[in-house]
Write an enzyme that holds these catalytic residues in place. Structure first.
Site, PDB file in Angstrom:
ATOM      1  N   LYS A   1       0.845  -1.210   0.000  1.00  0.00           N
ATOM      2  CA  LYS A   1       0.000   0.000   0.000  1.00  0.00           C
ATOM      3  C   LYS A   1       0.874   1.252   0.000  1.00  0.00           C
ATOM      4  CE  LYS A   1      -1.778   1.553   4.043  1.00  0.00           C
ATOM      5  NZ  LYS A   1      -1.476   2.954   4.364  1.00  0.00           N
ATOM      6  N   ASN A   2       1.896   1.263   0.861  1.00  0.00           N
ATOM      7  CA  ASN A   2       2.676   2.497   1.040  1.00  0.00           C
ATOM      8  C   ASN A   2       3.718   2.717  -0.044  1.00  0.00           C
ATOM      9  OD1 ASN A   2       1.082   2.990   3.208  1.00  0.00           O
ATOM     10  ND2 ASN A   2       2.605   2.408   4.739  1.00  0.00           N
TER      11      ASN A   2
ATOM     12  N   ARG B   1      -5.262  10.971   3.763  1.00  0.00           N
ATOM     13  CA  ARG B   1      -4.255  12.006   3.984  1.00  0.00           C
ATOM     14  C   ARG B   1      -3.062  11.835   3.052  1.00  0.00           C
ATOM     15  NH1 ARG B   1      -0.171  11.810   6.537  1.00  0.00           N
ATOM     16  NH2 ARG B   1      -0.345  13.932   7.293  1.00  0.00           N
TER      17      ARG B   1
ATOM     18  N   CYS C   1      -4.722  12.611  12.071  1.00  0.00           N
ATOM     19  CA  CYS C   1      -5.568  11.429  12.143  1.00  0.00           C
ATOM     20  C   CYS C   1      -5.417  10.931  13.576  1.00  0.00           C
ATOM     21  CB  CYS C   1      -5.116  10.372  11.130  1.00  0.00           C
ATOM     22  SG  CYS C   1      -3.543   9.670  11.570  1.00  0.00           S
TER      23      CYS C   1
ATOM     24  N   ARG D   1       0.257  14.584  12.447  1.00  0.00           N
ATOM     25  CA  ARG D   1       0.725  14.367  11.056  1.00  0.00           C
ATOM     26  C   ARG D   1       1.026  15.709  10.356  1.00  0.00           C
ATOM     27  NH1 ARG D   1      -1.112   9.126   9.881  1.00  0.00           N
ATOM     28  NH2 ARG D   1       0.537   9.010   8.326  1.00  0.00           N
ATOM     29  N   PRO D   2       1.951  16.501  10.864  1.00  0.00           N
ATOM     30  CA  PRO D   2       2.260  17.791  10.241  1.00  0.00           C
ATOM     31  C   PRO D   2       2.854  17.624   8.831  1.00  0.00           C
ATOM     32  CG  PRO D   2       3.883  17.259  11.895  1.00  0.00           C
ATOM     33  CD  PRO D   2       2.812  16.213  11.998  1.00  0.00           C
ATOM     34  N   ILE D   3       2.912  18.709   8.077  1.00  0.00           N
ATOM     35  CA  ILE D   3       3.469  18.669   6.718  1.00  0.00           C
ATOM     36  C   ILE D   3       4.547  19.736   6.537  1.00  0.00           C
ATOM     37  CG2 ILE D   3       1.463  17.671   5.550  1.00  0.00           C
ATOM     38  CD1 ILE D   3       0.678  20.654   4.919  1.00  0.00           C
ATOM     39  N   ASP D   4       5.056  20.251   7.646  1.00  0.00           N
ATOM     40  CA  ASP D   4       6.039  21.346   7.565  1.00  0.00           C
ATOM     41  C   ASP D   4       7.274  20.980   6.749  1.00  0.00           C
ATOM     42  OD1 ASP D   4       6.305  19.589   9.905  1.00  0.00           O
ATOM     43  OD2 ASP D   4       8.111  20.736  10.326  1.00  0.00           O
TER      44      ASP D   4
ATOM     45  N   ASP E   1       4.584   0.683  11.924  1.00  0.00           N
ATOM     46  CA  ASP E   1       3.354   0.076  11.397  1.00  0.00           C
ATOM     47  C   ASP E   1       3.171  -1.358  11.863  1.00  0.00           C
ATOM     48  OD1 ASP E   1       3.499   1.758   8.169  1.00  0.00           O
ATOM     49  OD2 ASP E   1       2.909   2.417  10.162  1.00  0.00           O
TER      50      ASP E   1
ATOM     51  N   ARG F   1      -9.033  -0.274   4.460  1.00  0.00           N
ATOM     52  CA  ARG F   1      -8.151   0.746   3.877  1.00  0.00           C
ATOM     53  C   ARG F   1      -6.817   0.152   3.478  1.00  0.00           C
ATOM     54  NH1 ARG F   1      -6.530   4.936   7.623  1.00  0.00           N
ATOM     55  NH2 ARG F   1      -5.250   5.318   5.810  1.00  0.00           N
TER      56      ARG F   1
HETATM   57  C1  EPZ Z   1       4.156   6.978   6.097  1.00  0.00           C
HETATM   58  O1  EPZ Z   1       3.384   8.019   6.671  1.00  0.00           O
HETATM   59  C2  EPZ Z   1       3.221   5.784   6.023  1.00  0.00           C
HETATM   60  N1  EPZ Z   1       2.068   6.091   5.177  1.00  0.00           N
HETATM   61  C3  EPZ Z   1       2.756   5.416   7.437  1.00  0.00           C
HETATM   62  O2  EPZ Z   1       1.963   4.224   7.324  1.00  0.00           O
HETATM   63  C4  EPZ Z   1       3.988   5.111   8.294  1.00  0.00           C
HETATM   64  O3  EPZ Z   1       3.576   4.833   9.598  1.00  0.00           O
HETATM   65  C5  EPZ Z   1       4.938   6.318   8.283  1.00  0.00           C
HETATM   66  O4  EPZ Z   1       5.290   6.657   6.916  1.00  0.00           O
HETATM   67  C6  EPZ Z   1       6.223   6.062   9.057  1.00  0.00           C
HETATM   68  O5  EPZ Z   1       6.879   4.965   8.517  1.00  0.00           O
HETATM   69  C7  EPZ Z   1       2.223   6.055   3.842  1.00  0.00           C
HETATM   70  O6  EPZ Z   1       3.297   5.799   3.324  1.00  0.00           O
HETATM   71  C8  EPZ Z   1       0.989   6.353   3.023  1.00  0.00           C
HETATM   72  P1  EPZ Z   1       6.267  10.396   8.169  1.00  0.00           P
HETATM   73  P2  EPZ Z   1       3.980   9.543   6.672  1.00  0.00           P
HETATM   74  O7  EPZ Z   1       6.144  11.642   7.365  1.00  0.00           O
HETATM   75  O8  EPZ Z   1       4.697   9.801   5.412  1.00  0.00           O
HETATM   76  C9  EPZ Z   1       6.707  13.689  11.509  1.00  0.00           C
HETATM   77  C10 EPZ Z   1       0.116   2.816   7.714  1.00  0.00           C
HETATM   78  O9  EPZ Z   1      -0.356   2.291   8.733  1.00  0.00           O
HETATM   79  N2  EPZ Z   1       6.610  14.663  10.401  1.00  0.00           N
HETATM   80  O10 EPZ Z   1       7.491   9.579   8.063  1.00  0.00           O
HETATM   81  O11 EPZ Z   1       2.884  10.466   7.055  1.00  0.00           O
HETATM   82  C11 EPZ Z   1       5.329  13.119  11.833  1.00  0.00           C
HETATM   83  O12 EPZ Z   1       4.679  13.936  12.785  1.00  0.00           O
HETATM   84  C12 EPZ Z   1       0.586   4.269   7.736  1.00  0.00           C
HETATM   85  O13 EPZ Z   1       0.246   2.221   6.605  1.00  0.00           O
HETATM   86  C13 EPZ Z   1       6.859  16.011  10.672  1.00  0.00           C
HETATM   87  O14 EPZ Z   1       7.155  16.391  11.799  1.00  0.00           O
HETATM   88  O15 EPZ Z   1       5.016   9.432   7.871  1.00  0.00           O
HETATM   89  C14 EPZ Z   1       5.610  11.775  12.422  1.00  0.00           C
HETATM   90  O16 EPZ Z   1       5.860  11.937  13.802  1.00  0.00           O
HETATM   91  C15 EPZ Z   1       0.379   4.919   9.101  1.00  0.00           C
HETATM   92  N3  EPZ Z   1       6.754  16.914   9.655  1.00  0.00           N
HETATM   93  C16 EPZ Z   1       6.918  11.351  11.739  1.00  0.00           C
HETATM   94  O17 EPZ Z   1       7.439  12.525  11.083  1.00  0.00           O
HETATM   95  C17 EPZ Z   1       6.427  16.538   8.381  1.00  0.00           C
HETATM   96  O18 EPZ Z   1       6.372  17.400   7.471  1.00  0.00           O
HETATM   97  C18 EPZ Z   1       6.744  10.271  10.707  1.00  0.00           C
HETATM   98  O19 EPZ Z   1       5.961  10.789   9.686  1.00  0.00           O
HETATM   99  C19 EPZ Z   1       6.173  15.167   8.130  1.00  0.00           C
HETATM  100  C20 EPZ Z   1       6.278  14.248   9.157  1.00  0.00           C
END
Ligand code: EPZ
Length: 425
Positions: A22-23, A92, A116, A121-124, A305, A397
């Protein structure tokens, strides 16, 4: 409302084929926006999240068609750059369209994804990368708008955290930029490598995928491709835990051993036996489950995960286990549901202490999120008696035909329509 009714106590045995990841599929589908003709993506699992992403691309004017496990995407008629709230709030990961739209169109307007249940889940970091590449970012009425005059410019981007999504979004923005981009402290997950391989098969020039330094040499255009995605390491891990928690014996085919090494290592520490084959692995659960400490980390550390799923196993360990969730701030919601089944778990912030009990029993429980729901199925398979699992839309999902695959291994699970209204506090 649909529910799963699970009767526990059956050691699972047999063979299961793992679906596409999926990811990996979600970012790869958004990357198809970058092609000037058709992409064929193979091994695509039929999941609600994938369906939502395909619908979003159709909303942009792309022609997407599913044929079995193949999704073909023709991006020639891209005529819209706005991802509306109703799409992004459903998924998202839709935010991953921002990089490709910015690269291809010079403009993107995406509803803020919002948090969620597992975290804000910030996007900064995504936005930091786009600004480094020369985009102008503005926010209004819950939408993020990114614009650039002409092409994005290659730049050096440092990620404060190795965010998977930020690495993917920035990489997709950089592939059509003018000049070279480096992403430092990049995420190293297998899904990043798969996306980079997909983009390179379209004519991109990306090196370093799988390490913490990605280098992207911008090109002027990308062509369509025909690509098969990697197997889902989290689905594989879920079935590996199913063998361990039921004392079963399961052969998993369509796995990439390197991607599941962290999960194998921890399962072997709990006492499971893992046997390697040419095309798969066999996991044999043991009577005695040993306690282990888990610390979730970015790849190649133990995957967040898989945290919920292994915590179900540890509820039956002969001793106390400590789980530290370093990635998300609220990923222990499933523990309250496990406690309803007799588990002994105390949570303090990002740490869960699990004191093993001899037996857990069936109960009415609810899936709190995707992986939490999987954890409750695993607990139900090992519990004495019957478990009713509600809110199973979370599972659809991210797992393809999950109960069908479990039943193929001898599990006693049925999906039933529940007529009475369930209000679990
Ligand atoms: C991906 O989410 C996966 N989703 C998640 O899988 C997975 O848990 C996660 O990576 C970590 O491995 C998909 O690939 C669709 P991150 P993502 O950005 O990209 C912080 C599942 O169950 N962060 O690596 O959203 C954030 O707060 C899902 O399949 C910032 O601070 O994960 C978090 O604490 C759940 N600023 C950490 O990074 C940002 O701009 C990890 O987030 C982005 C993230």
């Amino acid at each position: 409302m649909e529910k799963l009714v699970i009767r526990g106590g059956v050691p699972l045995a047999g063979k299961v084929r793992i679906s596409g990841a999926k990811n990996a599929v979600l970012p790869i589908i958004t990357a198809a926006i970058l092609a000037k003709d058709t992409c064929y993506i193979r091994g695509v699992p039929r999941l609600a999240d994938v369906d939502a992403m395909v619908q979003l691309l159709n909303h942009f004017g792309l022609q997407c068609t599913w044929n079995g496990d193949i999704v073909s995407i023709d991006a020639v008629n891209l005529n819209n750059f706005e991802a509306p709230y109703e799409h992004v709030s459903r998924l998202r990961a839709s935010f991953l369209v921002m990089g490709p739209l910015l690269a291809r169109y010079g403009h993107a307007r995406v509803s803020l994804p919002g948090g969620c249940k597992i975290g804000t889940r910030p996007i900064d970091l995504h936005l930091k990368g786009f600004m480094c590449l020369g985009a102008e970012i503005s926010t209004e009425k819950g939408y993020i708008e990114a614009k650039v005059k002409g092409r994005l410019k290659g730049a050096r981007v440092y990620l404060d955290f190795p965010s998977v999504g930020a690495t993917e979004n920035i990489m997709m923005a950089a592939v059509l930029a003018e000049g070279v981009t480096s992403i430092e402290n990049a995420a190293e997950e297998p899904e990043i490598v798969d996306l980079a391989n997909f983009l390179n098969s379209m004519g991109a020039k990306i090196s370093g995928a799988g390490t913490n330094l990605l280098v992207i040499e911008g090109v002027s255009s990308l062509k369509g491709t025909d690509y098969t995605v990697i197997p889902d390491r989290v689905e594989a891990g879920t079935f590996m835990v199913a063998a361990a928690i039921t004392g079963g014996d399961i052969y998993l085919e369509n796995v990439i051993i390197e991607h599941i090494e962290p999960i194998i290592a921890k399962l072997e520490e709990t006492g499971s036996k893992v046997i390697y084959y040419e095309q798969g692995i066999r996991v044999i659960g043991q009577e005695k489950i040993m306690p282990v400490d888990i610390r979730t980390l970015p790849y190649p550390g133990f995957p967040t995960d898989m945290q919920a799923q292994i915590s179900s196993l540890l509820t039956k360990a002969e001793g106390t286990s400590v789980i530290t969730e370093t990635i998300f701030e609220n990923r222990f919601m499933h523990t309250k549901e496990l406690a309803r089944m007799g588990a002994d778990i105390s949570v303090e912030g990002r740490v869960a202490v699990i004191r093993g009990v001899r037996e857990i029993h069936g109960a009415q429980v609810q899936a709190t999120d995707l992986r939490g729901g999987a954890a409750l199925i695993l607990a139900g398979l090992a519990a004495r008696g019957e478990t009713e699992l509600y809110f199973i839309h979370h599972l659809d999902r991210g797992y393809e035909r999950l109960e069908e695959k479990f039943c193929g291994l001898g599990a006693d699970i049925i999906r039933a329509e529940d007529l009475k209204k369930v209000t679990i506090a």
